[in-house]
Write an enzyme that holds these catalytic residues in place. Structure first.
Site, mmCIF file in Angstrom:
data_model
loop_
_atom_site.group_PDB
_atom_site.id
_atom_site.type_symbol
_atom_site.label_atom_id
_atom_site.label_comp_id
_atom_site.label_asym_id
_atom_site.label_seq_id
_atom_site.Cartn_x
_atom_site.Cartn_y
_atom_site.Cartn_z
ATOM 1 N N HIS A 1 14.829 7.321 4.853
ATOM 2 C CA HIS A 1 14.881 6.428 6.012
ATOM 3 C C HIS A 1 14.904 4.956 5.595
ATOM 4 C CE1 HIS A 1 10.663 5.224 5.526
ATOM 5 N NE2 HIS A 1 10.419 6.496 5.255
ATOM 6 N N GLU B 1 13.812 0.902 5.904
ATOM 7 C CA GLU B 1 12.476 0.294 5.869
ATOM 8 C C GLU B 1 11.752 0.482 7.206
ATOM 9 O OE1 GLU B 1 11.111 -4.006 4.432
ATOM 10 O OE2 GLU B 1 11.852 -4.014 6.505
ATOM 11 N N GLU C 1 7.528 13.374 5.685
ATOM 12 C CA GLU C 1 6.909 12.770 4.506
ATOM 13 C C GLU C 1 5.692 13.596 4.100
ATOM 14 O OE1 GLU C 1 6.755 11.447 1.745
ATOM 15 O OE2 GLU C 1 7.127 9.329 2.195
ATOM 16 N N ARG C 2 5.293 13.514 2.839
ATOM 17 C CA ARG C 2 4.048 14.184 2.452
ATOM 18 C C ARG C 2 2.901 13.546 3.224
ATOM 19 N NH1 ARG C 2 1.623 11.683 -3.130
ATOM 20 N NH2 ARG C 2 -0.245 12.718 -2.335
ATOM 21 N N HIS C 3 1.885 14.324 3.470
ATOM 22 C CA HIS C 3 0.726 13.861 4.239
ATOM 23 C C HIS C 3 -0.223 13.114 3.297
ATOM 24 C CE1 HIS C 3 -2.606 13.772 6.993
ATOM 25 N NE2 HIS C 3 -1.921 14.429 7.922
#
Length: 248
Positions: free
Chosen positions: A9, A11, A87-89
């Site tokens: 994605h 910014e 996204e990773r948590h």
């Protein structure tokens, strides 16, 4: 030969503020929207077209895909919103400034939390308002699969089933696939595709809003990969991503 395009994605507001984001649903900045539009323009100019798109259930990736599709005049193609591409948590780090966190815990510890393969940050408490249990976008996800923190290994474990069950079959059926996702869900895919070791993955960064093109053989093994765009600007973007977790 098949082609696959991966795009982190543009910014986001918390990228701009240098905050750990994870599953928090922040939006793009004006710069991020412009990056996404440029990605679409570059793809169109390079002759790319897509049959299906994948993205996460977080608006910064979704909106990035919208801008790409708009520039390519492909708003009509099917889109699969998949929580597994989130996204990773970042657990209890979500919302914290990365540089301030590094000043408190040290650059090395923050680098481990940000980039190591198998060390997660401190977990959220289940009662924390940042937990996603009651978020309607995860209503069909079993509670035990909704994380309170993740390392990259955990992200790989949720991304790869989606690759094996849906994305890879789409590619091998001849569909032209684009994935608009997040730094770590893309790192998970790149680790798998390029067979990057657990140690070497620490050094891999993904720039915002920049198309990463993979050329794949019949077995979906990479023949080569490259970024579309101004290479000096891409190098500067990669350096900026790498420095985010350092104390100022």
């Amino acid at each position: 030969m098949y082609k696959l395009v991966l795009i982190r994605h543009g910014e986001s507001t918390w990228n701009l503020e240098n905050r750990f984001t994870g599953w928090v649903d922040v939006d793009l900045t004006d710069t991020g929207a412009a990056q996404a539009r440029l990605a679409g323009k570059l793809l169109k100019e390079a002759g790319f077209a897509f049959d299906v798109a994948y993205t996460s259930v977080l608006k910064r990736a979704i909106r990035t895909l919208w801008h790409v599709q708009d520039e390519m005049d492909e708003m009509w193609i099917p889109v699969r919103n998949e929580w597994r591409l989130n996204e990773r948590h970042y657990g209890a780090l979500a919302g914290l400034n990365k540089a301030e966190t590094a000043a408190k815990f040290g650059d090395e510890q923050v680098l481990v939390w940000r980039r190591s393969y198998d060390t997660p940050p401190p977990a959220l408490e289940p009662t924390d308002p940042r937990a996603s249990y009651d978020d309607p976008r995860y209503a069909n996800v079993p509670r035990e699969q909704i994380p309170l923190t993740e390392c990259l290994k955990d992200t790989v474990a949720r991304v790869l089933p989606l690759w094996n069950e849906s994305i890879a079959p789409d590619i091998q059926s001849g569909k032209r696939v684009v994935i608009a996702a997040h730094g770590n869900s893309i790192r998970a895919l790149v680790k798998y595709l390029d067979q990057i070791s657990d140690d070497d993955i620490v050094g891999l960064n993904i720039p915002n809003g920049t198309p990463l093109v993979y050329e794949l053989d019949a077995s979906l093994r990479p023949l080569r990969h490259y970024y579309l765009g101004d290479q000096e600007a891409i190098a500067a973007s990669l350096a900026a991503v790498a420095s985010q977790g350092k104390a100022r």
